[in-house]
Design a protein around this motif. Structure first.
Motif, mmCIF file in Angstrom:
data_model
loop_
_atom_site.group_PDB
_atom_site.id
_atom_site.type_symbol
_atom_site.label_atom_id
_atom_site.label_comp_id
_atom_site.label_asym_id
_atom_site.label_seq_id
_atom_site.Cartn_x
_atom_site.Cartn_y
_atom_site.Cartn_z
ATOM 1 N N GLU A 201 0.967 -1.280 -0.030
ATOM 2 C CA GLU A 201 0.011 -0.130 0.593
ATOM 3 C C GLU A 201 1.030 1.281 0.306
ATOM 4 O O GLU A 201 1.875 1.094 0.670
ATOM 5 C CB GLU A 201 -0.909 0.261 1.247
ATOM 6 C CG GLU A 201 -1.714 -1.305 1.276
ATOM 7 C CD GLU A 201 -3.013 -1.347 0.429
ATOM 8 O OE1 GLU A 201 -3.334 -0.537 0.100
ATOM 9 O OE2 GLU A 201 -3.029 -1.844 0.616
ATOM 10 N N LYS B 124 -3.875 5.709 1.329
ATOM 11 C CA LYS B 124 -4.711 4.868 1.651
ATOM 12 C C LYS B 124 -6.333 5.624 0.762
ATOM 13 O O LYS B 124 -6.352 7.380 1.541
ATOM 14 C CB LYS B 124 -4.830 4.845 3.238
ATOM 15 C CG LYS B 124 -5.776 5.300 4.118
ATOM 16 C CD LYS B 124 -6.148 3.975 4.638
ATOM 17 C CE LYS B 124 -7.487 4.716 5.985
ATOM 18 N NZ LYS B 124 -7.697 3.226 6.087
ATOM 19 N N ASP B 125 -7.057 5.457 0.707
ATOM 20 C CA ASP B 125 -7.661 6.062 -0.157
ATOM 21 C C ASP B 125 -9.246 5.190 0.640
ATOM 22 O O ASP B 125 -9.135 3.873 1.392
ATOM 23 C CB ASP B 125 -8.532 5.249 -1.251
ATOM 24 C CG ASP B 125 -8.071 5.624 -2.240
ATOM 25 O OD1 ASP B 125 -6.926 5.937 -2.947
ATOM 26 O OD2 ASP B 125 -8.571 6.408 -2.762
ATOM 27 N N PHE B 126 -9.926 5.873 1.489
ATOM 28 C CA PHE B 126 -11.441 5.877 2.839
ATOM 29 C C PHE B 126 -12.343 6.519 2.410
ATOM 30 O O PHE B 126 -12.257 8.004 1.914
ATOM 31 C CB PHE B 126 -10.680 5.203 4.139
ATOM 32 C CG PHE B 126 -10.225 7.003 4.307
ATOM 33 C CD1 PHE B 126 -9.483 7.218 4.165
ATOM 34 C CD2 PHE B 126 -11.204 7.551 5.638
ATOM 35 C CE1 PHE B 126 -8.304 8.442 4.919
ATOM 36 C CE2 PHE B 126 -10.747 8.451 6.315
ATOM 37 C CZ PHE B 126 -9.325 9.060 5.036
ATOM 38 N N SER C 88 -10.890 -0.811 1.631
ATOM 39 C CA SER C 88 -9.216 -0.274 0.790
ATOM 40 C C SER C 88 -9.862 0.161 -0.748
ATOM 41 O O SER C 88 -10.980 -0.818 -0.700
ATOM 42 C CB SER C 88 -7.763 -0.696 1.538
ATOM 43 O OG SER C 88 -8.508 -2.149 1.475
ATOM 44 N N THR D 215 -14.044 -3.148 -0.454
ATOM 45 C CA THR D 215 -13.731 -1.818 -1.680
ATOM 46 C C THR D 215 -14.401 -0.595 -0.673
ATOM 47 O O THR D 215 -15.427 -0.287 -0.413
ATOM 48 C CB THR D 215 -13.714 -2.172 -2.364
ATOM 49 O OG1 THR D 215 -14.962 -1.910 -3.378
ATOM 50 C CG2 THR D 215 -12.652 -3.502 -2.700
#
Ligand SMILES: O=C(O)CCC(=O)c1ccccc1C(=O)O
Ligand SMILES: [Mg+2]
Length: 369
Positions: free
Chosen positions: A26, A29-31, A51, A60
């Motif tokens: 990773e 960080k996408d959230f 994620s 996701t």
């Protein structure tokens, strides 16, 4: 609690260092960040830990957005909610989608605690004013590099060192760490990189006095883990396999593990996390709070749940500065000698920084109640 609107935001944040596990590497960080605003003007906040890729679990960012928008948010708007425990009930007939449920439920818990004027930790029944924390170190390019990181974090005072393992990066690596650090609290996390075929290799870890080995085999298994636990001296800790208090009951009955990693997002929220905590306490199974590389708001939720008494072992809730050049809360989460002082302000106890949140937002959408 009277909901005025809900805002979903897709945030992207750059990790200070890449994080490599048996699942992959990773870099960012996408959230989804959830804000639930009440008619009284108070905002409850939470992060989803889903994620961008379905590697750790199936969920996701995209599946979470879909399930929240099309199913969970309409359910929240259906009728008033007096207590956050009702959110879990309201969502019960929707299968799975734990992280999506947890993010909305967590924001409702924050809102509830703020309306009551009490810290989230207290609303959850927490009792600790300080919590012990450890650190999770990813797979490195060399053993030398890993040893430097262990040394750095032991020096900082982290109470427990967790290292990621996978076939080819396990027994020899752990042996080296133990040679240099014979007395530290040490554990390994495999993220399901092994099978029962690897029994010999896993049993070879027994001589290193590890606190536990986390999720050695399949992400959806508790049967083979029971077979494995019967053959290992090292306690097994389950992470990926546990989604509910019923899963824990069954794992205990089978002897699949001796420790439970509680991640709020993986079990569908704080209400379920509390139930797991209570069942484990009743059966003298120690628990600790796992991490999902959370930004500040998710980190604050982890701190709050860790104040419950059976969170006996240090969790993965390291300092904000371990992950981010700048976190999205004020103040940041700081760790002194492996200890976090639990905030005492109402709700999550840290202030979301709207400017920094806006800078990191790729997309957002309002849902009017
Ligand atoms: O520092 C942290 O947040 C814990 C990091 C960690 O170990 C982890 C991070 C992302 C996904 C799964 C895991 C895990 O505990 O298995
Ligand atoms: Mg894990």
């Amino acid at each position: 609690m009277e909901i005025k609107h809900i805002v979903l935001r897709h945030l992207k944040m750059k990790l200070l260092q890449p994080f490599t596990t048996s699942l992959g590497t990773e870099l960012d960080k996408d959230f989804i960040l959830v804000e639930i605003k009440s008619k009284q003007g108070i905002s409850g906040w939470a992060e989803s830990v889903a994620s961008i890729n379905p590697l750790y679990k199936e969920e996701t960012v995209k599946t979470n957005w879909h399930v929240m928008e099309d199913f969970l948010i309409p359910l929240l708007f259906q009728k008033a909610i007096e207590h956050p425990d009702e959110v879990t009930e309201r969502f019960k007939h929707i299968r799975g989608n734990y992280m999506a449920k947890s993010a909305l439920e967590g924001a409702m818990w924050d809102l509830y605690a703020k309306e009551q004027g009490i810290p989230l930790a207290k609303a959850l029944g927490g009792i600790k004013e300080k919590i012990d924390v450890g650190i999770s170190i990813g797979i490195q390019d060399s053993v030398g590099q890993l040893l430097r990181l262990v040394d750095e974090n032991v020096t900082k005072g982290y109470k427990r060192i967790k290292v990621k393992i996978q076939p080819g990066w396990d027994v020899d690596v752990i042996r080296e760490i133990r040679r240099h650090f014979p007395n530290i609290q040490l554990m390994a996390d495999a993220n399901s990189a092994y099978t029962l075929q690897d029994l010999e290799q896993l049993a070879a870890l027994d001589e290193f006095n590890l606190m536990m080995i986390e999720q050695p085999i399949a992400h959806d298994d508790i049967i083979d883990h029971a077979v494995l636990q019967a053959r290992l001296k090292t306690p097994i800790c389950l992470d990926e396999s546990i989604h509910s208090v019923d899963d824990v009951r069954k794992a205990m009955q089978l002897g699949s593990c001796k420790v439970i990693n509680i991640k709020i997002g993986r079990v569908g929220g704080l209400t379920e996390a509390k139930k797991i905590h209570d069942l484990c306490a009743e059966h003298q199974i120690p628990v600790w709070c796992g991490g999902m590389l959370e930004a500040g708001i998710g980190r604050a939720h982890n701190i709050a749940i860790t104040t419950l008494p059976n969170f006996i072992m240090p969790g993965d809730t390291a300092a904000s500065s371990h992950y981010w050049s700048e976190d999205i809360i004020d103040p940041e989460v700081t760790v002194e000698n492996g200890v976090i002082t639990v905030p005492t302000a109402p709700g999550i106890g840290y202030e979301p920084n709207r400017e920094r949140i806006a800078e990191r937002t790729l997309y957002s959408k309002y849902y009017q109640a």
